[in-house]
Write an enzyme that holds these catalytic residues in place. Structure first.
Site, PDB file in Angstrom:
ATOM      1  CE  LYS A  55      -8.839 -41.125   0.486  1.00 19.70           C
ATOM      2  NZ  LYS A  55      -8.977 -40.453   1.807  1.00 19.70           N
ATOM      3  CB  SER A 130     -12.133 -42.115   3.437  1.00 21.28           C
ATOM      4  OG  SER A 130     -11.172 -41.079   3.378  1.00 21.28           O
ATOM      5  CB  SER A 154      -9.447 -40.309   5.938  1.00 22.53           C
ATOM      6  OG  SER A 154     -10.829 -40.467   6.041  1.00 22.53           O
TER       7      SER A 154
HETATM    8  N1  GLN Z   1     -14.530 -40.764   8.765  1.00 17.97           N
HETATM    9  C1  GLN Z   1     -14.626 -39.345   8.655  1.00 17.97           C
HETATM   10  C2  GLN Z   1     -15.731 -38.969   7.724  1.00 17.97           C
HETATM   11  O1  GLN Z   1     -16.451 -39.812   7.331  1.00 17.97           O
HETATM   12  C3  GLN Z   1     -13.308 -38.795   8.196  1.00 17.97           C
HETATM   13  C4  GLN Z   1     -13.088 -38.929   6.759  1.00 17.97           C
HETATM   14  C5  GLN Z   1     -11.793 -38.357   6.290  1.00 17.97           C
HETATM   15  O2  GLN Z   1     -10.873 -38.073   7.082  1.00 17.97           O
HETATM   16  N2  GLN Z   1     -11.708 -38.120   4.999  1.00 17.97           N
HETATM   17  O3  GLN Z   1     -15.933 -37.848   7.394  1.00 17.97           O
END
Ligand code: GLN
Length: 449
Positions: A55, A130, A154
């Site tokens: 990532k 994400s 995410s």
């Molecule tokens: N979807 C969540 C956010 O927008 C979690 C993101 C994540 O786990 N990095 O913050």
């Protein structure tokens, strides 16, 4: 294997768009060096020569690391994250860097400044986020292994949407040194793979205490693969009624009930429990994560890293213009929300209150996990949604993380494994364990393979 990976990427990534950067020359050279080591004890290692995608918020020495943000568009780190050093010791081969929501803020990978990643199961739908690039690359067969990060779902949510296995380890299990910070009290790096066994091997490789990260834990890393016995007899499973109630799709509910039936057949027993404060999870998370982000992202000032606005005539303008031009809308929204929640006069009402509710959420989990071995529920209320469907409405997008976020707030480990389909789109089963007991989580997950 490296050949295969690049061949497959050339065939599929034009459509899936999982990778932001490929590191082909170096990867091929590394593969050649490894060819020479075949037959030595080093080559006995399961991960030897395995292609992996990373990532793009994990720093990789001399390999572009953008966090899918314009502000880091040209950023080449001068050091490796601890997880990268650990992977190098295992002789994995880094294929490239994977797309994500900008600074890991989002649930669909649509917040990337560079490209939209498509779900390989249906190119009109999102891969989740994400870590959408990581999950999509594994689901498309481009790489067998990937690393993601999970602050509020995410790793698990994209794994669910893409029909692969994604583990968020216990907070402190994996070093965050070299993970570009979003919300430091929640962020964890974890593996995304096709099978539970692969996942266990990869976590084994990256877990453990790190002197560079004071929040990494001095807790022995057990042999995760040894936990994959297939034996779940006598295990006690808790099923929170909040995870099967209102807002959760009928298919997701049914898929979980079917999975529980299978576990019962294998000798485990389950009971309904309650995590009464989970309903405040999303609100609590968005206050705390945004507060921490507003502080963590202060470092992107146009001086130290990446993008610098060419339009500034003095220092204050340099900060303002760099940040206005460099950050995307969602990142700006979080910085504003977080700065507000931390500001004098609002701190007690928002940040402090959210911390108190976080403690209550954690207590709910601790109480249930004192009596049960694991907690089981769906990973997401519904399968992958259409590209564009939620992007205009941040609140609906945030609600998608309702079942994953409480796990980060409690700091416990959680995995998502494939669990059926709705209209050709995968669903995920979430298995949540006690602090530092990833072994039992893996054991239960493995029972489905
Ligand atoms: N979807 C969540 C956010 O927008 C979690 C993101 C994540 O786990 N990095 O913050």
């Amino acid at each position: 294997l490296v050949d295969e990976a690049y061949k497959h990427i050339a065939e599929t990534d034009g459509k899936v768009k999982a990778f932001l950067t490929l590191d082909e020359e170096r990867a091929r050279k590394a593969a050649q060096e490894m060819d020479d080591k075949i037959g030595t004890p080093e080559s006995e290692n399961v991960l030897f020569g395995m292609p992996i995608g990373i990532k793009d918020n994990i720093v990789t020495k001399d390999l572009r690391t953008t966090c899918a943000s314009k502000i880091l568009e040209n950023f080449d780190p001068i050091y490796d994250a601890t997880v990268m050093e650990k992977l190098h010791k295992q002789n994995t081969i880094t294929i490239g860097k994977l797309n994500m929501d900008e600074f890991a803020m989002g649930s669909s990978t649509e917040n990337s400044a560079f490209q939209i990643t498509h779900n390989p199961w249906n190119l009109d739908t999102v891969p989740g986020g994400s870590s959408g690039g990581s999950a999509a690359a594994v689901a498309a067969g481009e790489v067998p292994f990937a690393l993601g990060s999970d602050t509020g779902g995410s790793i698990r949510q994209p794994a669910a949407f893409c029909g692969v296995v994604g583990m968020k380890p216990t907070y402190g299990r994996v070093s965050r040194f070299g993970l570009v910070a979003f919300a430091s009290s929640l962020d964890q790096i974890g593996p995304i793979t096709r099978t539970v066994e692969d996942n266990a091997y990869l976590l084994q490789a990256i877990a453990g205490l790190d002197p560079h990260d004071s929040t990494s834990a001095d807790v022995e890393v057990p042999n995760y693969v040894e936990a994959l016995t297939g034996d779940v007899k006598g295990l006690k499973i808790a099923v929170p009624k909040e995870y099967l109630g209102e807002g959760v799709g009928e298919e997701a509910r049914q898929a979980v009930l079917d999975a529980l039936k299978l576990l019962e057949k294998l000798g485990a027993a389950w009971e309904e429990v309650s995590l009464p404060h989970s309903k405040y999870g999303v609100a609590t998370y968005y206050l705390l994560a945004s507060s921490e982000a507003s502080s963590n992202l202060a470092r992107f000032d146009g001086v130290r890293y990446g993008y610098r606005s060419p339009n500034a005539t003095n220092l204050e303008e340099l900060y303002k213009k760099t940040r206005s031009e460099g950050f995307g809308d969602e990142v700006k929204r979080r910085i504003m929300l977080g700065t507000f929640a931390l500001s004098a006069g609002y701190y007690d009402a928002y940040y402090k209150k959210a911390q108190q509710v976080r403690t209550l959420i954690k207590k709910d989990f601790d109480e249930v996990l004192e009596k049960y071995d694991v907690i089981i529920g769906p990973t997401t209320p519904t399968p992958a949604f259409k590209i564009g469907e939620k992007i205009e409405d941040p609140l609906t997008m945030y609600a998608n993380d309702i079942l994953t976020i409480p796990v980060n707030l409690a700091g416990v480990p959680g995995i998502s494994i494939p669990c059926g389909f709705v209209d050709g789109l995968p669903l995920g089963l979430q298995i949540i364990g006690k602090h530092f007991d990833e072994s039992t989580v893996y054991r239960v997950a493995h029972a489905f393979e």
